[in-house]
Design a protein around this motif. Structure first.
Motif, PDB file in Angstrom:
ATOM      1  N   TYR A 158       0.803  -1.225   0.000  1.00  0.00           N
ATOM      2  CA  TYR A 158       0.000   0.000   0.000  1.00  0.00           C
ATOM      3  C   TYR A 158       0.837   1.277   0.000  1.00  0.00           C
ATOM      4  N   ILE A 159       2.152   1.147   0.148  1.00  0.00           N
ATOM      5  CA  ILE A 159       3.064   2.290   0.035  1.00  0.00           C
ATOM      6  C   ILE A 159       4.294   1.837  -0.738  1.00  0.00           C
ATOM      7  N   LEU A 160       4.743   2.692  -1.656  1.00  0.00           N
ATOM      8  CA  LEU A 160       5.945   2.406  -2.445  1.00  0.00           C
ATOM      9  C   LEU A 160       6.959   3.530  -2.267  1.00  0.00           C
ATOM     10  N   SER A 161       8.219   3.162  -2.148  1.00  0.00           N
ATOM     11  CA  SER A 161       9.311   4.124  -2.191  1.00  0.00           C
ATOM     12  C   SER A 161      10.371   3.576  -3.143  1.00  0.00           C
ATOM     13  N   GLY A 162      11.458   4.307  -3.309  1.00  0.00           N
ATOM     14  CA  GLY A 162      12.465   3.861  -4.264  1.00  0.00           C
ATOM     15  C   GLY A 162      13.854   4.353  -3.904  1.00  0.00           C
ATOM     16  N   TYR A 163      14.820   3.950  -4.717  1.00  0.00           N
ATOM     17  CA  TYR A 163      16.227   4.289  -4.494  1.00  0.00           C
ATOM     18  C   TYR A 163      16.696   5.336  -5.504  1.00  0.00           C
ATOM     19  N   CYS A 164      17.699   6.117  -5.087  1.00  0.00           N
ATOM     20  CA  CYS A 164      18.328   7.068  -6.004  1.00  0.00           C
ATOM     21  C   CYS A 164      19.795   7.241  -5.624  1.00  0.00           C
ATOM     22  N   LEU A 165      20.597   7.605  -6.602  1.00  0.00           N
ATOM     23  CA  LEU A 165      21.988   7.944  -6.369  1.00  0.00           C
ATOM     24  C   LEU A 165      22.088   9.454  -6.197  1.00  0.00           C
ATOM     25  N   ILE A 166      22.635   9.884  -5.074  1.00  0.00           N
ATOM     26  CA  ILE A 166      22.791  11.307  -4.774  1.00  0.00           C
ATOM     27  C   ILE A 166      24.290  11.591  -4.730  1.00  0.00           C
ATOM     28  N   SER A 167      24.758  12.485  -5.591  1.00  0.00           N
ATOM     29  CA  SER A 167      26.202  12.706  -5.756  1.00  0.00           C
ATOM     30  C   SER A 167      26.547  14.187  -5.620  1.00  0.00           C
ATOM     31  N   TYR A 168      27.760  14.457  -5.134  1.00  0.00           N
ATOM     32  CA  TYR A 168      28.274  15.827  -5.113  1.00  0.00           C
ATOM     33  C   TYR A 168      28.641  16.241  -6.538  1.00  0.00           C
ATOM     34  N   SER A 169      28.032  17.321  -7.015  1.00  0.00           N
ATOM     35  CA  SER A 169      28.222  17.757  -8.404  1.00  0.00           C
ATOM     36  C   SER A 169      29.681  18.053  -8.723  1.00  0.00           C
ATOM     37  N   GLU A 170      30.431  18.504  -7.733  1.00  0.00           N
ATOM     38  CA  GLU A 170      31.825  18.908  -7.977  1.00  0.00           C
ATOM     39  C   GLU A 170      32.714  17.745  -8.401  1.00  0.00           C
ATOM     40  N   PHE A 171      32.254  16.502  -8.113  1.00  0.00           N
ATOM     41  CA  PHE A 171      33.041  15.332  -8.486  1.00  0.00           C
ATOM     42  C   PHE A 171      32.610  14.742  -9.831  1.00  0.00           C
ATOM     43  N   ILE A 172      31.494  15.226 -10.361  1.00  0.00           N
ATOM     44  CA  ILE A 172      30.871  14.577 -11.511  1.00  0.00           C
ATOM     45  C   ILE A 172      31.098  15.386 -12.786  1.00  0.00           C
ATOM     46  N   GLU A 173      31.534  14.707 -13.825  1.00  0.00           N
ATOM     47  CA  GLU A 173      31.643  15.349 -15.133  1.00  0.00           C
ATOM     48  C   GLU A 173      30.246  15.434 -15.744  1.00  0.00           C
ATOM     49  N   SER A 174      29.813  16.648 -16.032  1.00  0.00           N
ATOM     50  CA  SER A 174      28.448  16.860 -16.504  1.00  0.00           C
ATOM     51  C   SER A 174      28.153  16.131 -17.809  1.00  0.00           C
ATOM     52  N   SER A 175      29.190  15.858 -18.594  1.00  0.00           N
ATOM     53  CA  SER A 175      28.988  15.205 -19.894  1.00  0.00           C
ATOM     54  C   SER A 175      28.831  13.686 -19.768  1.00  0.00           C
ATOM     55  N   SER A 176      29.165  13.140 -18.595  1.00  0.00           N
ATOM     56  CA  SER A 176      29.135  11.686 -18.417  1.00  0.00           C
ATOM     57  C   SER A 176      27.728  11.194 -18.082  1.00  0.00           C
ATOM     58  N   SER A 177      27.309  10.144 -18.791  1.00  0.00           N
ATOM     59  CA  SER A 177      26.008   9.530 -18.506  1.00  0.00           C
ATOM     60  C   SER A 177      26.178   8.141 -17.914  1.00  0.00           C
ATOM     61  N   ASN A 239      32.287  12.075   3.153  1.00  0.00           N
ATOM     62  CA  ASN A 239      33.253  10.980   3.160  1.00  0.00           C
ATOM     63  C   ASN A 239      33.111  10.096   1.930  1.00  0.00           C
ATOM     64  N   SER A 240      32.148  10.418   1.064  1.00  0.00           N
ATOM     65  CA  SER A 240      31.995   9.673  -0.185  1.00  0.00           C
ATOM     66  C   SER A 240      31.444  10.595  -1.260  1.00  0.00           C
ATOM     67  N   VAL A 241      31.626  10.164  -2.497  1.00  0.00           N
ATOM     68  CA  VAL A 241      31.157  10.942  -3.649  1.00  0.00           C
ATOM     69  C   VAL A 241      29.646  10.834  -3.797  1.00  0.00           C
ATOM     70  N   THR A 242      29.136   9.629  -3.543  1.00  0.00           N
ATOM     71  CA  THR A 242      27.728   9.321  -3.838  1.00  0.00           C
ATOM     72  C   THR A 242      27.097   8.533  -2.695  1.00  0.00           C
ATOM     73  N   LEU A 243      25.816   8.748  -2.513  1.00  0.00           N
ATOM     74  CA  LEU A 243      25.002   8.015  -1.546  1.00  0.00           C
ATOM     75  C   LEU A 243      23.948   7.221  -2.298  1.00  0.00           C
ATOM     76  N   LEU A 244      23.831   5.933  -1.998  1.00  0.00           N
ATOM     77  CA  LEU A 244      22.680   5.171  -2.485  1.00  0.00           C
ATOM     78  C   LEU A 244      21.584   5.380  -1.454  1.00  0.00           C
ATOM     79  N   GLY A 245      20.657   6.287  -1.759  1.00  0.00           N
ATOM     80  CA  GLY A 245      19.675   6.716  -0.774  1.00  0.00           C
ATOM     81  C   GLY A 245      18.256   6.326  -1.121  1.00  0.00           C
ATOM     82  N   LEU A 270      16.617   5.615  -9.658  1.00  0.00           N
ATOM     83  CA  LEU A 270      16.835   4.252 -10.144  1.00  0.00           C
ATOM     84  C   LEU A 270      15.532   3.471 -10.187  1.00  0.00           C
ATOM     85  N   GLY A 271      15.246   2.899 -11.337  1.00  0.00           N
ATOM     86  CA  GLY A 271      14.050   2.073 -11.491  1.00  0.00           C
ATOM     87  C   GLY A 271      14.398   0.599 -11.552  1.00  0.00           C
ATOM     88  N   GLY A 272      13.421  -0.193 -11.948  1.00  0.00           N
ATOM     89  CA  GLY A 272      13.646  -1.624 -12.158  1.00  0.00           C
ATOM     90  C   GLY A 272      13.554  -2.495 -10.926  1.00  0.00           C
TER      91      GLY A 272
END
Length: 364
Positions: A158-177, A239-245, A270-272
């Motif tokens: 009766y309730i759904l939630s999901g996962y997402c990757l949360i990252s610090y932008s300063e570490f991420i190349e904007s062109s990378s997918s 302490n990390s670049v990304t959080l699986l939250g 993130l789906g699936g």
């Protein structure tokens, strides 16, 4: 003369004619009365309203095995219970929130409620108490499968939630997918940062969503924590670049961003796969009236009216409703609309640990 007339009126022939006519009229009229279903339908509300002393009190044990959204799921249950009471005047619902450990103690003391609200990880303790539920067309076909045992429904999601990757932008190349690039160690100002903070050893299996999305954990590139909150705290301490939250982490980070308390972040939904599902199950109490109300409430939780309320709690519906508009939650919702794989609601903790160890052992 009068006596003769009376005898004529009550002669056998006349009585026979009267009987035949009466029988004929009965056969014509009686089906409309005898077979009128509305005469036999059970209106529980009217039944109990006639007796003001007759009240039905349903007790719910609410057990959370994962973090929710912006507000408490128990508050959501309370709101829906109040709405249910408006159309079921003599039914009152009491919600008691328990930890998994408190649940086990109550079960050992034979303290059993009328309904269980629960997440993955504790279902193994509850399945022996639950009664089979009817099919429920309100619920997505991919999700209802996970509340089944031996092809019978014992719990409604009766309730759904999901996962997402949360990252610090300063570490991420904007062109990378490439999502794999989000979880690799990075060096900045001669300091090395771990790629990912991830929960391990809880009641859910976050690593499964990475596997589903072809995101490969690399040894020495991730840090593990036993609770979702500890995982989140490590990430905001940078302490990390990304959080699986989860949706709760999303809400926390968005709030910090709006207040300027954290550097700019990037979000990848993130789906699936999601095991962040809350279920409702009805206990076989042998009390027919209470079980009727309990089953009605379980189904009411999945109704469109109830599911629409989830947008106030930062959570998602289990049917095909769109409850968010034009913001990041809408994007998250669309990601979760695709078919989701999950864990069975009644999977044992030992099975969870075995699966988790198997996935982590395959890190390259």
């Amino acid at each position: 003369m009068k006596i003769k007339n009376i005898k004529t009126i009550f002669s056998k022939k006349v009585l026979k004619i009267i009987f035949i006519i009466s029988s004929f009229l009965f056969l014509i009229i009686s089906p409309f009365y005898v077979f009128d279903k509305s005469r036999y339908s059970l209106d529980l509300n009217n039944l109990f309203t006639q007796d003001k002393s007759s009240k039905v009190v349903l007790n719910i044990f609410h057990i959370e095995t994962f973090e929710g959204g912006t507000n408490s799921r128990s508050k959501y249950l309370e709101e829906i219970a109040l709405n249910f009471n408006k159309s079921n005047k003599n039914c009152f619902i009491v919600i008691k929130t328990l930890t998994p450990e408190q649940l086990i103690l109550n079960l050992q003391e034979n303290n059993i409620p009328d309904l269980f609200s629960f997440g993955v990880g504790v279902g193994e303790y509850l399945k022996g108490f639950l009664t089979e539920l009817d099919n429920n067309s309100n619920i997505r076909s991919d999700l209802i499968e996970y509340g089944k045992l031996e092809d019978k429904i014992y719990a409604y999601p009766y309730i759904l939630s999901g996962y997402c990757l949360i990252s610090y932008s300063e570490f991420i190349e904007s062109s990378s997918s490439d999502l794999n690039s989000l979880i690799t160690n990075k060096v900045k100002d001669k300091k090395e940062f771990s790629g990912l903070s991830i929960q391990k050893g809880g009641y859910t299996l976050p690593i499964s969503v990475l596997v589903k999305n072809n995101i490969n954990l690399v040894k020495d590139n991730y840090l593990t924590f036993s609770s979702g909150y500890e995982t989140y705290k490590n990430f905001i301490s940078k302490n990390s670049v990304t959080l699986l939250g989860t949706a709760r982490d999303l809400a926390r980070c968005k709030n910090r961003e709006s207040m300027g308390n954290i550097n700019s972040l990037q979000y990848n939904f993130l789906g699936g796969y999601s095991d962040l599902i809350q279920y409702i199950g009805v206990v076989d109490t042998k009390n027919s009236i209470k079980m009727i109300y309990a089953k009605n409430f379980a189904k009411y939780l999945t109704s469109q009216t109830s599911q629409n309320c989830l947008n106030k709690f930062g959570l998602f519906s289990v049917n095909n409703l769109f409850i968010y508009e034009n913001d990041y939650m809408s994007l998250f919702e669309k990601t979760l609309k695709e078919d989701l794989s999950s864990l069975n609601a009644f999977i044992s903790k030992d099975e969870l640990i075995t699966l988790e160890n198997s996935y982590f052992s395959k890190t390259v």
